[in-house]
Design an enzyme around this catalytic site. Structure first.
Site, PDB file in Angstrom:
ATOM      1  N   TYR A  46       0.847  -1.195   0.000  1.00  0.00           N
ATOM      2  CA  TYR A  46       0.000   0.000   0.000  1.00  0.00           C
ATOM      3  C   TYR A  46       0.879   1.240   0.000  1.00  0.00           C
ATOM      4  O   TYR A  46       1.877   1.300   0.712  1.00  0.00           O
ATOM      5  CB  TYR A  46      -0.888   0.020   1.256  1.00  0.00           C
ATOM      6  N   GLU A  48      -0.545   4.883  -0.459  1.00  0.00           N
ATOM      7  CA  GLU A  48      -1.318   6.103  -0.690  1.00  0.00           C
ATOM      8  C   GLU A  48      -0.421   7.333  -0.568  1.00  0.00           C
ATOM      9  O   GLU A  48       0.397   7.419   0.340  1.00  0.00           O
ATOM     10  CB  GLU A  48      -2.454   6.247   0.334  1.00  0.00           C
ATOM     11  N   ASP A 193      -7.052  13.162 -25.192  1.00  0.00           N
ATOM     12  CA  ASP A 193      -7.120  11.772 -24.753  1.00  0.00           C
ATOM     13  C   ASP A 193      -6.500  10.949 -25.872  1.00  0.00           C
ATOM     14  O   ASP A 193      -7.121  10.687 -26.891  1.00  0.00           O
ATOM     15  CB  ASP A 193      -8.589  11.378 -24.525  1.00  0.00           C
ATOM     16  N   THR A 220      -4.296   5.648 -21.769  1.00  0.00           N
ATOM     17  CA  THR A 220      -4.075   4.338 -21.161  1.00  0.00           C
ATOM     18  C   THR A 220      -2.636   3.958 -21.496  1.00  0.00           C
ATOM     19  O   THR A 220      -1.977   4.619 -22.312  1.00  0.00           O
ATOM     20  CB  THR A 220      -5.041   3.284 -21.747  1.00  0.00           C
ATOM     21  N   LYS A 223      -2.306   0.090 -24.875  1.00  0.00           N
ATOM     22  CA  LYS A 223      -2.704  -0.092 -26.280  1.00  0.00           C
ATOM     23  C   LYS A 223      -1.447  -0.053 -27.158  1.00  0.00           C
ATOM     24  O   LYS A 223      -0.621  -0.957 -27.055  1.00  0.00           O
ATOM     25  CB  LYS A 223      -3.727   0.987 -26.659  1.00  0.00           C
ATOM     26  N   ARG A 229      -2.186  -2.857 -18.325  1.00  0.00           N
ATOM     27  CA  ARG A 229      -3.453  -2.118 -18.314  1.00  0.00           C
ATOM     28  C   ARG A 229      -3.342  -1.035 -17.253  1.00  0.00           C
ATOM     29  O   ARG A 229      -3.110  -1.323 -16.082  1.00  0.00           O
ATOM     30  CB  ARG A 229      -4.616  -3.049 -17.980  1.00  0.00           C
TER      31      ARG A 229
HETATM   32  N1  DSN Z   1     -12.155   0.096 -24.738  1.00  0.00           N
HETATM   33  C1  DSN Z   1     -11.202   0.928 -25.416  1.00  0.00           C
HETATM   34  C2  DSN Z   1     -11.213   0.695 -26.888  1.00  0.00           C
HETATM   35  O1  DSN Z   1     -11.348  -0.438 -27.289  1.00  0.00           O
HETATM   36  O2  DSN Z   1     -11.044   1.623 -27.660  1.00  0.00           O
HETATM   37  C3  DSN Z   1     -11.375   2.360 -25.122  1.00  0.00           C
HETATM   38  O3  DSN Z   1     -11.603   2.537 -23.779  1.00  0.00           O
END
Ligand code: DSN
Length: 414
Positions: A46, A48, A193, A220, A223, A229
């Site tokens: 932990y 925080e 974003d 994120t 990707k 993730r």
């Molecule tokens: N779920 C993601 C996507 O597939 O684009 C976006 O959050």
């Protein structure tokens, strides 16, 4: 593993990933180093707070690993501040809204059916219940050009506090300079974003919104960036904004950060700084163009008319009379995973829309080049045109299995 039930499920998923081709544009394969960090003993801790300011003891190594992730994120994306604690993209976006807005304030973001994301104002989401969202759209879905004139008009009318650029189903490049110009005119903060294209920006093969003066980037990390993730929030230079964002993440909307994920983010950021990664990012773009070319040759309509990035959105219903769901199912049956997707002006329901969305990040990780990608596109079209023909689908499935065998999922990237 002692838990045989879970072990069996993990092994089955491993097999599924190895035997099929992953074309979901938001998915990828991580290196064994990222996997190792993500499965490390940092999961026990932990922490925080932020490095040097924690609410629990025993933070020598959590502080060091979080500092390392921050330092690498800032270097990679050319900014001064990074918060590496968001559990994913949705909390990252929520944290920015909560940091900069009061309830009822307005955000201007891209319409969901024109490529935007749920967190950019879909009425079912929490942010949309707290803040007001107004949307801009494409001028022409066949070229993908954004209607910047109308965007400016909406901005002047609604005076948003945040103007948001970014998408999860848009295949063209955005004109970040225009966003910044309009935001300055109305006194809005600019937020990008870039969840889908973060890896391409990190590698320098797509434009970095910070270079055009954007204030904030959210993303994120799993990707094109090929990490675990997770999420990140980057602030170009404004310390006040960065401080507000830190407070908004913790204690605002999250508790303890996932230090194992932060360690894995640090590894992924390190990998993304290498020449090999730059070559990978370049190949993602070449591969997507090669696939788009095949759809174009076959007169199949792509939203945006093609692609500048890693993804392609095809109007399968308009072009072939096959619904998005039917296309997704038929392709699943031959070992190709992608997702059905609504398209601009779609008259069909989101659970059986007119489009499919696919992309090249994962197959490029496996080593596919233009030749293999064009072949996969041909196979996809064969299936779409013969979705009820068992024999044809079996033959295509054989080809997909052969390709998957020839290009195993690599474990090391650097
Ligand atoms: N779920 C993601 C996507 O597939 O684009 C976006 O959050």
């Amino acid at each position: 593993m002692r838990d045989k039930k879970v072990e069996k499920l993990i092994k089955s998923e491993e097999k599924r990933q190895a035997k099929g081709l992953e074309l979901i544009p938001s998915e990828n394969y991580v290196s064994e180093d990222v996997l190792k960090a993500n499965g490390s003993v940092f999961t026990n801790k932990y922490s925080e707070g932020y490095p040097g300011r924690r609410y629990y003891g025993g933070q020598d190594f959590t502080d060091a690993v979080e500092r390392l992730a921050i330092e690498r994120a800032c270097k990679l994306f050319k900014c001064k501040y990074a918060n590496v604690q968001p559990h994913s993209g949705a909390p990252a976006n929520l944290a920015v809204y909560a940091a900069l807005l009061s309830p009822g304030d307005t955000v201007l973001g891209m319409d969901l059916s024109h490529g935007g994301h749920l967190t950019h104002g879909h009425p079912m989401t929490l942010p949309a219940k707290i803040y007001k969202f107004v949307n801009y759209k494409m001028k022409n879905p066949d070229t993908g050009e954004i209607d910047y004139e109308n965007l400016r008009k909406i901005a002047l009318e609604h005076k948003p506090k945040i103007i948001l650029a970014g998408f999860s189903a848009y295949s063209r490049s955005l004109n970040y300079k225009k966003f910044v110009e309009i935001a300055r005119e109305v006194g809005a903060v600019t937020m990008a974003d870039m969840a889908h294209i973060a890896g391409l920006i990190a590698a320098g093969v797509l434009r970095n919104p910070f270079d055009d003066g954007f204030d904030i980037i959210t993303s994120t990390t799993h990707k094109t960036l090929r990490g675990p993730r997770g999420g990140i929030i980057l602030t170009r230079e404004d310390e006040e904004i960065a401080k507000k964002i830190d407070k908004s993440i913790f204690p605002g909307i999250q508790g303890g950060p996932h230090m194992h994920t932060i360690a894995a983010k640090a590894v992924a950021f390190g990998e993304a700084m290498t020449p090999k990664y730059k070559a990978y990012a370049k190949q993602i773009l070449k591969n997507a163009k090669a696939m788009a070319e095949v759809f174009k040759k076959n007169n199949i309509r792509m939203i945006g008319g093609g692609t500048d990035n890693h993804l392609i959105l095809v109007d399968v219903f308009g072009s072939l009379g096959v619904t998005g769901k039917e296309a997704q199912t038929a392709l699943d049956e031959v070992g190709i995973t992608l997702n059905m997707n609504s398209i601009a002006g779609d008259t069909r329901k989101p659970l059986d829309p007119s489009g499919i969305r696919f992309g090249t990040p994962a197959i490029t990780t496996r080593g596919f080049k233009e030749k293999e990608c064009a072949y996969v596109a041909e196979l996809m079209i064969t299936v779409l045109k013969n979705k009820d023909d068992k024999k044809i689908k079996e033959a295509v499935h054989k080809e997909i299995k052969k390709l998957a065998k020839k290009f195993p999922i690599p474990k090391k990237f650097v």
